[in-house]
Design an enzyme around this catalytic site. Structure first.
Site, PDB file in Angstrom:
ATOM      1  N   LYS A  55     -13.853  -3.239  -6.448  1.00 45.51           N
ATOM      2  CA  LYS A  55     -13.532  -2.837  -5.084  1.00 45.51           C
ATOM      3  C   LYS A  55     -13.782  -4.041  -4.188  1.00 45.51           C
ATOM      4  O   LYS A  55     -14.916  -4.506  -4.059  1.00 45.51           O
ATOM      5  CB  LYS A  55     -14.391  -1.657  -4.632  1.00 45.51           C
ATOM      6  N   ASP A  57     -13.862  -6.297  -0.662  1.00 41.56           N
ATOM      7  CA  ASP A  57     -14.343  -6.067   0.696  1.00 41.56           C
ATOM      8  C   ASP A  57     -13.474  -6.840   1.684  1.00 41.56           C
ATOM      9  O   ASP A  57     -13.830  -7.941   2.118  1.00 41.56           O
ATOM     10  CB  ASP A  57     -15.815  -6.521   0.789  1.00 41.56           C
ATOM     11  N   GLU A 190     -19.324  -4.510  -4.272  1.00 41.95           N
ATOM     12  CA  GLU A 190     -19.232  -3.284  -3.473  1.00 41.95           C
ATOM     13  C   GLU A 190     -19.027  -2.021  -4.311  1.00 41.95           C
ATOM     14  O   GLU A 190     -19.453  -0.946  -3.915  1.00 41.95           O
ATOM     15  CB  GLU A 190     -18.089  -3.416  -2.461  1.00 41.95           C
TER      16      GLU A 190
END
Length: 337
Positions: A55, A57, A190
């Protein structure tokens, strides 16, 4: 057309004129389409049918290539080609036309991790940015949305093979989503996006799931509390999220600002000053020493948990989400994985 867009268009035309990178016939620039969105869950899904990606950012982006140029669109369909000129120029060099890619534009911090605050600084200063590309929706005029994810990614990897610049292929792991999550969390990232090997569907659904290492939430800035320190223009920001047409107070954040960020925010807040509260209700002990603003700024906040009263605890400001509309900000609640 701004300078960044002209550079991307000119580069693509030069490539065709030289008979170099672009051997494909010129095709129309694909239109923006609503991207597929992931649903937040508490735990990573089980099974080999799930592909896990990091994931990132940053800012979600759709990149369209065609008509001798490349355009970069936000998740909501805004044309931000001028702001992401490096990305557009790199995309225009790809040997393809009539192509639509999906990805996340990022900047890296000193630890080599994608970081939203670093991206904000790069946007302000013209610093380096990259784009992790993770899906291919159209290629050379052919719609690929109905193809399985593994096939779309196979084509994407082949397309990006010639690129070593800001366009980066997003690698994935098949199965072992929980193990991938634990390893990424341990490394300070993340979280993950787990995706079924399925067709591409616009909008939010459960064939894409996101699992976070720490809690993050977009919240609307509705005011600020005053500071007793002369050098600090405000002490904290008042935050909220919508429930229907009402902006519900969700606490304050007073950390995560460097001097430059605080000064820029102070100017934005001053221009939005208003006498009445935009919130449905604010605790009386807080309302006595605040200034209210028009609630059209969206902030990315990292926090440990929500209190029993629904406010963020130990919030840290990460940056403004200029790609999100304030009216669309609601609390993101995990669903069963």
């Amino acid at each position: 057309m701004a300078s960044g867009s002209k550079k991307a268009s000119t580069k693509a035309k030069e490539n065709r004129a030289e008979g170099g990178r672009s051997s494909k016939a010129a095709r129309k620039l694909p239109k923006w389409r609503e991207p597929q969105l992931a649903t937040l869950v508490d735990t990573a899904p089980e099974g080999g049918q799930w592909l896990s990606e990091m994931k990132y950012d940053g800012y979600r982006a759709l990149i369209a290539i065609g008509d001798g140029t490349a355009r970069v669109y936000t998740r909501g369909g805004k044309d931000w080609t001028d702001r992401f000129a490096q990305i557009a120029a790199a995309a225009a060099e790809l040997p393809t036309s009539g192509t639509l890619m999906d990805g996340e534009i990022v900047a890296f911090n000193s630890n080599g991790r994608t970081d939203f605050s670093s991206l904000q600084k790069s946007l302000s200063s013209g610093g380096d940015m990259s784009c992790f590309v993770f899906d291919l929706l159209e290629e050379d005029g052919k719609d690929l949305a109905g193809e399985p994810l593994t096939e779309r990614k196979r084509r994407l990897k082949k397309l990006l093979k010639s690129k070593n610049g800001p366009l980066l292929y997003s690698e994935h792991v098949e199965g072992d989503a929980d193990k991938v999550l634990q390893e990424l969390c341990s490394a300070g990232h993340e979280g993950i996006i787990a995706k079924r090997d399925d067709r591409y569907r616009s909008g939010r659904g459960k064939s894409w799931l996101k699992v976070k290492c720490s809690k993050r939430q977009e919240l609307v800035i509705g005011g600020y509390s005053l500071s007793d320190k002369p050098a600090r223009p405000f002490a904290s920001l008042l935050l909220g999220a919508y429930e229907g047409d009402e902006l519900i107070y969700r606490g304050r954040v007073g950390t995560g600002f460097d001097e430059d960020t605080m000064d820029k925010l102070a100017k934005l807040l001053e221009r939005r000053a208003r006498k009445t509260s935009p919130f449905a209700e604010v605790p009386a002990n807080i309302a006595r020493s605040v200034r209210y603003v028009t609630p059209d700024l969206v902030a990315e906040i990292e926090f440990t948990e929500f209190t029993a009263g629904g406010s963020v605890r130990h919030g840290v400001y990460k940056g403004l989400r200029e790609d999100k509309e304030a009216k669309n900000v609601v609390l993101e609640k995990p669903r069963g994985g």
